[in-house]
Design an enzyme around this catalytic site. Structure first.
Site, PDB file in Angstrom:
ATOM      1  N   GLU A 189       0.989  -1.362  -0.085  1.00  8.22           N
ATOM      2  CA  GLU A 189      -0.062   0.058   0.053  1.00  8.22           C
ATOM      3  C   GLU A 189       0.802   1.253  -0.047  1.00  8.22           C
ATOM      4  O   GLU A 189       0.388   2.238  -0.604  1.00  8.22           O
ATOM      5  CB  GLU A 189      -1.072   0.150   1.373  1.00  8.22           C
ATOM      6  N   THR A 234       2.534   5.593  -7.277  1.00  9.38           N
ATOM      7  CA  THR A 234       3.551   4.659  -8.314  1.00  9.38           C
ATOM      8  C   THR A 234       2.722   3.551  -8.574  1.00  9.38           C
ATOM      9  O   THR A 234       1.762   3.042  -8.272  1.00  9.38           O
ATOM     10  CB  THR A 234       4.680   4.107  -7.221  1.00  9.38           C
ATOM     11  N   TYR A 285      -6.925   6.776   4.553  1.00 10.48           N
ATOM     12  CA  TYR A 285      -6.916   5.734   3.598  1.00 10.48           C
ATOM     13  C   TYR A 285      -6.138   4.404   3.667  1.00 10.48           C
ATOM     14  O   TYR A 285      -6.701   3.334   3.551  1.00 10.48           O
ATOM     15  CB  TYR A 285      -6.585   6.420   2.061  1.00 10.48           C
ATOM     16  N   ASP A 295      -9.453   5.271  -2.493  1.00  2.00           N
ATOM     17  CA  ASP A 295      -8.334   6.009  -3.276  1.00  2.00           C
ATOM     18  C   ASP A 295      -8.629   6.737  -4.586  1.00  2.00           C
ATOM     19  O   ASP A 295      -9.900   6.709  -4.832  1.00  2.00           O
ATOM     20  CB  ASP A 295      -7.064   5.006  -3.416  1.00  2.00           C
ATOM     21  N   CYS A 351     -24.722   1.894 -13.944  1.00  2.00           N
ATOM     22  CA  CYS A 351     -23.768   3.215 -13.834  1.00  2.00           C
ATOM     23  C   CYS A 351     -24.233   4.382 -14.368  1.00  2.00           C
ATOM     24  O   CYS A 351     -24.890   4.705 -15.678  1.00  2.00           O
ATOM     25  CB  CYS A 351     -22.554   2.788 -14.762  1.00  2.00           C
TER      26      CYS A 351
HETATM   27  S1  SF4 Z   1     -19.793   1.630 -16.738  1.00  3.20           S
HETATM   28 FE1  SF4 Z   1     -18.084   2.833 -17.346  1.00  3.20          FE
HETATM   29  S2  SF4 Z   1     -17.958   4.677 -16.209  1.00  3.20           S
HETATM   30 FE2  SF4 Z   1     -19.567   3.215 -15.129  1.00  3.20          FE
HETATM   31  S3  SF4 Z   1     -18.273   2.320 -13.819  1.00  3.20           S
HETATM   32 FE3  SF4 Z   1     -18.136   0.912 -15.534  1.00  3.20          FE
HETATM   33  S4  SF4 Z   1     -16.308   1.639 -16.572  1.00  3.20           S
HETATM   34 FE4  SF4 Z   1     -17.060   3.143 -15.093  1.00  3.20          FE
END
Ligand code: SF4
Length: 370
Positions: A45, A51, A125, A143, A210
């Site tokens: 970590e 890096t 974190y 992160d 998403c």
């Molecule tokens: S659908 Fe695309 S923007 Fe949404 S979490 Fe997955 S990779 Fe990321």
């Protein structure tokens, strides 16, 4: 609109991670049990902060060979520790790791998140990452990668770090439901490999839920922070040798460069290149200035145009405060930062006489006690 429950929204991450996770040397095979070597998680970590994984892997392997336990690290001296970190940059991490190892070697591992966060150099974190990955504590570790994934997933406007508290509270039940180590690593892995700054949504296990993807806004969420323009400077980086010794800055006790030996670096504006350099034009050198092609050293907030030089003198002079003559044979074992390593490596290669060179007498005068 309230966020959907994390344990439902993130459920596809767990099987995706089992199937596609990278084989990294610090990762445990069993994602249900505490990690057999929490120290390996701590080392990884700290190395992974700032890096890339590909850079870290060989360093991690060498480090674990050299210091396989917190006790081994606690017993090592500072030069040895910095030398093992040489080239990774951000050397504060090495000092924090050693200080944390000192605590663990003498008092054992802390028994809770608060104790972990109290170890030197472990912010919220890192403590949460080690707590979840090494000990299976349901501590949300956010992160940069995780913030990016969650900002897109939940269609968060503005800087997602401003919602860190809300995100941690939202994430905690999902860690408990899917396994703290598994889900923490899965989220980081998705951000590193799929939901990168340019996301590969076609390969994403979360695509159906998403928000940014459904809104067609993956390119603008999260907003990219503008970086200040780096400050530019130009310098002569000088390797001066006399009587089998090299002139170096001894390591500072504190600050960004603490623990590192450095070549003298002189501002090229104060000491400009002037005319043709030759043995006759300088104070007492046994040979003329030698140079190699320069390079631009890029740091977070500045860019240095580095011109590397070598000058061999017949005799040592009394060095200015902070500088000391070090036996040339010791050079290879001293920890140097990236820029200074590069000049050390150049010393083994043929250089060339300079046409436009700084005045060697002025170099010597600047670096001497007088
Ligand atoms: S659908 Fe695309 S923007 Fe949404 S979490 Fe997955 S990779 Fe990321």
């Amino acid at each position: 609109m309230p966020w959907p429950p994390a344990s439902t929204l993130l459920a596809p991450l767990a099987p995706w991670f089992e199937a596609s996770r990278r084989d990294l040397p610090w990762r445990a095979g069993d994602l249900e049990a505490p990690h057999p070597d929490p120290y390996a998680v701590l080392v990884s970590e700290l190395m992974l902060q700032q890096t890339q994984v590909a850079t870290v892997i060989p360093y991690f392997k060498r480090w674990m060979d050299r210091f396989p336990t917190p006790q081994d690290l606690a017993e090592a001296d500072e030069d040895t520790v910095h030398k093992a970190w040489e080239g990774l940059g951000y050397y504060r991490r090495a000092r924090f790791l050693k200080a944390a190892a000192n605590c663990i070697a003498s008092e054992g591992w802390p028994g809770d998140l608060e104790g972990l966060a109290g170890l030197p150099g472990l912010g919220p974190y890192t403590a949460a990452a080690v707590g979840s990955i090494a000990f299976q504590w349901p501590a949300p570790a956010l992160d940069g990668n995780a913030f990016r994934v969650l900002a897109r997933l939940l269609l968060i406007e503005g800087d997602p770090k401003a919602r860190a508290g809300d995100l941690r509270a939202w994430l905690a039940p999902a860690l408990a439901a899917h396994g703290p180590s598994r889900l923490t690593q899965a989220l980081m892995e998705l951000g590193a490999t799929v939901c990168a700054p340019a996301p590969a949504c076609g390969s994403c296990p979360l695509v159906e839920g998403c928000g940014a993807r459904l809104a067609g806004r993956t390119a603008e969420i999260p907003p990219v922070a503008k970086r200040p323009t780096p400050k530019a400077s130009a310098l002569w980086l000088v390797a001066m040798e006399a009587e089998g010794h090299m002139l170096l800055h001894a390591p500072a006790a504190r600050g960004l460069l603490a623990g590192l030996w450095r070549w003298p670096a002189l501002d090229a504006e104060t000491i400009p290149a002037a005319g043709v350099a030759s043995a006759a034009s300088v104070a007492s050198p046994a040979a003329p200035l030698v140079a190699w092609p320069g390079w631009t050293q890029i740091y977070t907030h500045r860019r240095e145009a580095v011109s590397p030089l070598y000058l061999r003198l017949e005799a040592r002079f009394e060095a200015a405060e902070g500088l000391c003559w070090v036996p040339a044979g010791d050079l290879s074992r001293l920890p140097l930062g990236k820029r200074d390593q590069r000049l050390r490596d150049l010393l083994a290669t043929p250089g060339q006489a300079l046409l436009e060179a700084p005045d060697s007498a002025l170099l010597i005068q600047t670096l001497s006690m007088a």
